[in-house]
Design an enzyme around this catalytic site. Structure first.
Site, PDB file in Angstrom:
ATOM      1  N   ASP A   7       0.890  -1.155   0.000  1.00  0.00           N
ATOM      2  CA  ASP A   7       0.000   0.000   0.000  1.00  0.00           C
ATOM      3  C   ASP A   7       0.932   1.210   0.000  1.00  0.00           C
ATOM      4  O   ASP A   7       1.551   1.513   1.018  1.00  0.00           O
ATOM      5  CB  ASP A   7      -0.904  -0.001   1.230  1.00  0.00           C
ATOM      6  N   GLU A  67      -1.204  -1.120  -5.268  1.00  0.00           N
ATOM      7  CA  GLU A  67      -2.421  -0.382  -5.614  1.00  0.00           C
ATOM      8  C   GLU A  67      -2.143   0.591  -6.754  1.00  0.00           C
ATOM      9  O   GLU A  67      -1.142   1.312  -6.743  1.00  0.00           O
ATOM     10  CB  GLU A  67      -2.930   0.389  -4.391  1.00  0.00           C
ATOM     11  N   ASP A 140      -2.648   0.660   6.676  1.00  0.00           N
ATOM     12  CA  ASP A 140      -1.853   0.473   5.463  1.00  0.00           C
ATOM     13  C   ASP A 140      -1.323  -0.965   5.369  1.00  0.00           C
ATOM     14  O   ASP A 140      -1.195  -1.514   4.282  1.00  0.00           O
ATOM     15  CB  ASP A 140      -0.678   1.454   5.441  1.00  0.00           C
TER      16      ASP A 140
END
EC number: 3.1.21.10
Length: 167
Positions: A7, A67, A140
């Site tokens: 992340d 991501e 996260d």
């Protein structure tokens, strides 16, 4: 297959390392790379790069699941995250690691089965799928582990589609 999920960020980079073999998950490591807000931005990027390279060299993942960046209202933050994301992708590419990008919608669909799931639902399902005793913190880190699940689920379906189309 060993997957590292990321992340991306520049204050906090969540990471998770998971083995996915025979349809089963085995969590190897997870946590967060953090940088201090008072550290100059270029130095923060160096800290992320150095810590991340150490994780890559220690765990030797086969695939990176990260991501896909999307811009929200604050474009300066988005640009800074994009720079951190760039060094994360570069470090993986330098090591010949397969790079895979997923949107938040794809992650929610893969983990929860519903693209409009809320963060808490994704975190709880991540905990359950990976058989963890708790939802990892910071958020996260949980998001990074969800990235590993997304890649494991998606890569499996892509492989099935390839095998089916060749029959």
């Amino acid at each position: 297959m060993r997957i590292i999920g990321i992340d991306p960020g520049y204050a906090i980079v969540g990471f998770g390392v998971v083995d996915y073999i025979g349809g089963k998950f085995s969590v190897k490591d997870f946590g967060a790379i953090t940088t201090d807000k008072d550290t100059p931005f270029p130095k923060r990027l160096c800290e992320i790069y150095e810590d991340y390279c150490q994780i890559l060299d220690n765990w030797k993942p086969d695939a990176l699941s990260i991501e896909r960046l999307y811009f929200t209202n604050n474009q300066k933050t988005g640009i800074d995250v994009a720079q951190a994301r760039g060094i994360i992708i570069m470090a993986a590419a330098q090591r010949g690691i397969e790079i895979n990008e997923y949107t938040p919608l794809q992650v929610k669909q893969a983990v929860v089965g519903y693209g409009q799931a809320v963060k808490k639902q994704v975190q709880e399902m991540t905990k359950n799928i990976l058989k963890l005793p708790f939802v990892p913190k910071p958020d996260d880190t949980a998001d990074a582990l969800a990235m590993t699940i997304c890649h494991a689920q998606t890569s499996g379906s892509l492989l099935r589609n390839i095998k089916t189309s060749n029959i």
